[in-house]
Design an enzyme around this catalytic site. Structure first.
Site, PDB file in Angstrom:
ATOM      1  CG  LEU A  29      -1.885  -1.166   1.343  1.00  0.00           C
ATOM      2  CD1 LEU A  29      -2.689  -1.070   2.637  1.00  0.00           C
ATOM      3  CD2 LEU A  29      -2.821  -1.221   0.146  1.00  0.00           C
ATOM      4  CG  PHE A  41       7.182   0.691  -0.258  1.00  0.00           C
ATOM      5  CD1 PHE A  41       7.496  -0.332   0.612  1.00  0.00           C
ATOM      6  CD2 PHE A  41       6.615   0.371  -1.482  1.00  0.00           C
ATOM      7  CE1 PHE A  41       7.250  -1.647   0.276  1.00  0.00           C
ATOM      8  CE2 PHE A  41       6.369  -0.933  -1.819  1.00  0.00           C
ATOM      9  CZ  PHE A  41       6.684  -1.961  -0.951  1.00  0.00           C
ATOM     10  CB  SER A  42       8.011   5.927   4.125  1.00  0.00           C
ATOM     11  OG  SER A  42       8.036   5.265   5.383  1.00  0.00           O
ATOM     12  CG  ASN A  43      14.456   6.083   5.272  1.00  0.00           C
ATOM     13  OD1 ASN A  43      14.942   4.969   5.126  1.00  0.00           O
ATOM     14  ND2 ASN A  43      15.115   7.074   5.834  1.00  0.00           N
ATOM     15  N   GLY A  50       9.619   2.191   6.512  1.00  0.00           N
ATOM     16  CA  GLY A  50       9.145   0.838   6.267  1.00  0.00           C
ATOM     17  C   GLY A  50       7.968   0.875   5.311  1.00  0.00           C
ATOM     18  N   GLY A  51       7.254  -0.228   5.222  1.00  0.00           N
ATOM     19  CA  GLY A  51       6.123  -0.299   4.311  1.00  0.00           C
ATOM     20  C   GLY A  51       4.820  -0.517   5.054  1.00  0.00           C
ATOM     21  CG  ASP A  92       0.001  12.211  11.871  1.00  0.00           C
ATOM     22  OD1 ASP A  92      -0.001  13.288  11.239  1.00  0.00           O
ATOM     23  OD2 ASP A  92       0.565  11.184  11.458  1.00  0.00           O
TER      24      ASP A  92
END
Length: 892
Positions: free
Chosen positions: A236, A238-240, A242-243, A369
């Site tokens: 769904l 991704f980022s630095n 994790g996923g 957030d």
């Protein structure tokens, strides 16, 4: 926005709060590592590039490619890791580079940095395989037990944060299968091939893995947890950090969401990593269990080195997706009934969000957030909040709040109050989804709220209570009032708008720098800062066309920047040397412009057919220079005869005309469906990114030669462009590009219509004529997210003026001009313009102040025509003799 777009934007927002800026100018002097500033060790030279500092041998250059070593770290161990690694490198004569400061390390470890480069603190360049293995033998024991993020693209060696991959040591470039210029490796045949830098360890097929690495390769293959009961069915996000994955329980079939956290990765503003935040989220979800607005949590598992939070999969759409699908100022005609339906939905969502936050607060937590992508609306209308990484106790003073740009409460706002601020901002976002503007100045949020209340006819008590944090912003509305005064009269104050935009452009000039002259989009840093779309050429062109004063040193700067550009990658009309060459010619340096164009023409031809950086644009640049130069005595007899037949007195450079004729022939073959080696048709439509550029080239050649074959070819290209256009429910005509529908000038129906109008002035084409009213209707849509020329309000309102039977100052065009108040920022006597993605300001032609200046110049009727020949080629003659929009956009 794509993840890659977020990463690029984040990277160029680090160093300056006003303009997109190279991260190399990050003010990090106080956290520089001693090795960055101490005298270089004997026999070494220091080279700085961006956030990186290299220590290279004085007596030799780097090898071209080979096995490289990466070392990762955490901030508290970084200085020791750098000292120990540097000692080993110096002992073995190995060149290396390192991130220059702790602040640079923190920023490059941020959640939104690219995963492929994440975690790299040092890079070592052993000159050969023997030295490579010898250094590994010393480095791994020296760093054993140290901590650092896993580098996804590499092979880990032992229990140290040491990783290896085979790759390029020096910059080499080639074209990949998609025609993109990418870093390259040299194949044993001598050919340059792509150096794949993804998130999976790969070895080029001709490279043999050294024997000592094979146990580590086997360990990597064996890593994992065979008892993990979930099978991933979809990625769904991704980022630095994790996923996020959708998964299914192998036995029960239960659908879940797996939220991955990578140790020591995705650091936030206070240095917390993804694992810390994941376990914080698990504690919050456990404490909030049973609330309908909170996902059910199924536990935490570690697989290999990664941690996974397992939670309920929520069926539904994000609030952002619902806003995009429903937004009343974009879908429909904006009637009172339509607005009332939309505001009723907004009120309902806001009430449910308030209830959800109240339930969380009642359990002693804040959410921390809230923004539209962290809200899921179930099919039955119930709301669920997701992403509880920043959910902590209401009295927590240490954990920062997160949030999207413009929706965050001021730093230090306490728990419940910070959620209340985000609720108000989310409510306003639903009404005006450009809240990034409040990130520049909270007073802009007050302006947007006042506009929304008037437009939606909201009652005085509509919406959440305005946060106390905005009271100070209300005291700073002077600049907002000045902007309103410029725009809100029956006719905008064209002269003052012009004066203030020019003042803003002038104030941003930095001729002492070599990487840019004017602030613009981040893309300018990749092209040397001199191109037409994002660099100095576009700004100087706009200033020239409106008759604004310019420092002669700026033209010198542009010339120098063009000469610094790699001749092997000259770019095209808007992104490279051909456009710069035309601008220098317009600024009185015709010979220099011709010389630069010849440099560009000597490079391998572009694989693109479009106007932006492809062959249509390069050929159009040739025609612009051919008219300006007239020095060529060569060229084919056909080119000379055609031009002479059209205008016996014409002074043109026949060599350049011949280049344009050859290109036009190839483009027409492409339009006809023939295969043209090395040339690909654009996948979409538009003035800059479609075949409208080819049609414009044919119109120019028809005006120059009188040959009707070019007119017929222009018609064929435009008919192909029209095949991408669809009529939307509201009657607008837009280009369909996958799931997107586009009106813009660079890619979209607005640009297609401008060329079609020019064609229709010469030849009837009922199918093309039928498109124009719907395109014009789209160009005056009330909501336009960005203000720029290529993909925003400036370009669309100018196109509406060009396409209008009422003239360029038609009432709906002036209404669109007035809505620039959403975006313009006042700074003293200057106006600044937010660029693409609205995060920072830009002065460039494509996205910023120069493009807006040119559009307002056109709409105000400023300037004089540039001659009958140019105007005849690009647009119907204007009654007042001023240039048409297409002429202004294409350097006519």
């Amino acid at each position: 926005m794509s993840v890659s777009g977020i990463q690029q934007t984040q990277l160029y927002c680090l160093a300056d709060p006003t303009y997109y800026e190279t991260p190399a100018r990050l003010p990090d002097e106080e956290t520089r590592y001693p090795l960055d500033s101490a005298p270089p060790p004997e026999g070494r030279r220091r080279v700085r590039n961006g956030l990186w500092t290299s220590l290279l041998p004085e007596d030799r250059e780097l090898a071209e490619q080979g096995w490289k070593i990466h070392v990762s770290t955490v901030p508290e161990e970084a200085e020791a890791t750098l000292r120990d690694t540097a000692r080993i490198c110096l002992a073995h004569g190995v060149p290396f580079k390192f991130l220059r400061s702790e602040q640079a390390l923190l920023l490059m470890s941020d959640k939104y940095m690219a995963r492929s480069g994440a975690g790299k603190f040092l890079t070592l360049y052993p000159p050969d395989e023997t030295v490579f293995l010898r250094v590994l033998d010393e480095l791994v024991p020296a760093l054993a037990g140290r901590r650092g993020p896993y580098i996804l693209s590499d092979l880990r060696i032992g229990d140290a944060p040491v990783y290896v991959r085979y790759g390029a040591f020096v910059a080499r470039w080639c074209t990949d299968a998609d025609g993109e210029r990418v870093p390259a490796l040299r194949h044993p045949s001598g050919e340059l091939v792509p150096d794949e830098r993804g998130v999976v360890f790969r070895v080029p097929p001709w490279v043999t893995v050294p024997e000592p690495l094979r146990p580590h390769l086997a360990a990597r293959a064996a890593a994992g947890d065979t008892t993990f009961p979930y099978t991933v069915t979809e990625s769904l996000q991704f980022s630095n950090a994790g996923g996020i994955y959708r998964a299914r329980h192998r036995e029960t079939g239960r659908q879940v969401v797996l939220r991955e956290a990578r140790p020591h990765s995705g650091l936030d503003a206070v240095g917390h990593d993804a694992v810390t935040r994941l376990h914080r989220e698990h504690r919050a979800l456990t404490a909030l269990a049973g609330l309908d607005c909170v996902p059910e949590v199924h536990g935490v598992r570690s697989v290999w080195e990664h941690h996974f939070l397992i939670e309920e999969h929520i069926e539904g759409s994000t609030l952002l997706e619902e806003i995009v699908a429903r937004f009343a100022l974009l879908h429909g005609s904006g009637t009172d009934a339509e607005l009332a339906t939309y505001t009723a939905w907004v009120d309902s969502v806001t009430e449910r969000l308030a209830q959800a936050l109240a339930a969380i607060h009642a359990r002693g937590f804040r959410f921390g957030d809230l923004h539209p992508t962290n809200v899921i609306i179930r099919p039955d209308g119930r709301l669920v909040l997701v992403d509880f990484e920043y959910a902590t106790a209401l009295d927590d003073q240490d954990t920062p709040v997160a949030g999207a740009p413009g929706l965050q409460a001021p730093t230090g706002t306490p728990g419940a109050e910070s959620d209340a601020y985000a609720l108000w901002a989310t409510w306003l976002y639903m009404l005006m989804p450009i809240m990034e503007m409040a990130g520049h100045d909270r007073a802009k949020a007050v302006t947007l709220e006042r506009w929304a209340r008037r437009r939606y006819r909201l009652a005085a008590d509509a919406g959440p209570i305005r946060p106390a944090a905005l009271r100070a912003a209300e005291d700073r509305l002077g600049g907002e009032g000045e902007i309103a005064a410029l725009l809100d009269g029956p006719v905008p104050d064209w002269a003052e708008l012009r004066t203030r935009l020019i003042a803003g452009i002038h104030a941003g000039a930095t001729p002492e720098r070599t990487d840019r002259l004017f602030p613009g989009d981040p893309q300018a840093f990749a092209t040397g800062g001199g191109d037409l779309a994002h660099g100095a050429a576009g700004v100087l062109y706009a200033l020239h066309r409106v008759g604004a004063p310019m420092d002669p040193a700026w033209t010198d700067w542009l010339s120098d920047a063009a000469r610094r550009r790699d001749p092997a990658a000259p770019g095209g009309l808007y992104g490279g040397l051909p456009g710069t060459a035309v601008v220098l010619s317009l600024l009185g340096r015709a010979d220099e412009g011709r010389e630069l164009f010849e440099r560009a023409a000597a490079a391998p031809p572009s694989a693109s057919a479009d106007l932006l950086n492809g062959r249509a644009g390069i050929a159009l640049a040739a025609l612009r220079l051919a008219r300006a130069g007239g020095r060529g005595s060569g060229g084919s007899a056909a080119a000379s005869d055609l031009v002479t037949a059209s205008d016996p007195d014409a002074k043109v450079d026949h060599d350049l005309v011949e280049l344009a004729l050859r290109t036009a022939h190839d483009l027409d073959r492409l339009v006809r469906g023939e295969s043209v080696p090395g040339l690909a048709a654009p996948a979409s439509a538009g003035l800059l990114r479609g075949l409208s550029g080819a049609a414009l080239l044919h119109l120019e050649l028809h005006a120059l030669t009188g040959d009707d074959r070019h007119l017929r070819a222009a018609g064929r290209a435009l008919e192909r462009e029209a095949g991408h256009c669809v009529t939307m429910p509201g009657g607008t005509v837009q280009v369909k590009d996958g799931r997107r529908h586009l009106l813009y000038l660079d890619q979209g129906s607005g640009g297609v219509a401008l060329v079609a109008q020019a064609y229709l002035a010469r030849r009837a084409a009922p199918s093309l004529a039928a498109l124009l009213p719907g395109v014009r209707r789209g160009c005056v849509l009330e909501f336009i997210r960005e203000p720029g020329l290529f993909t925003g309000r400036a370009g669309l309102m100018a196109a509406a003026g060009q396409l209008s039977s009422e003239g360029r100052r038609a009432p709906d065009v002036l209404a669109s001009v007035r809505n620039l108040s959403w975006h313009l920022l006042a700074e003293g006597d200057r106006l600044l313009v937010p660029g693409a993605r609205l995060r920072r300001c830009s002065a460039d032609l494509a996205t910023g102040a120069a493009g807006l200046l040119l559009a307002l110049h056109f709409l105000s009727g400023g300037g004089t025509g540039r001659g009958a020949a140019a105007t005849a080629a690009t647009a119907p003659p204007e009654a007042d003799g001023t240039p048409g929009l297409l002429e202004l956009l294409t350097l006519g």
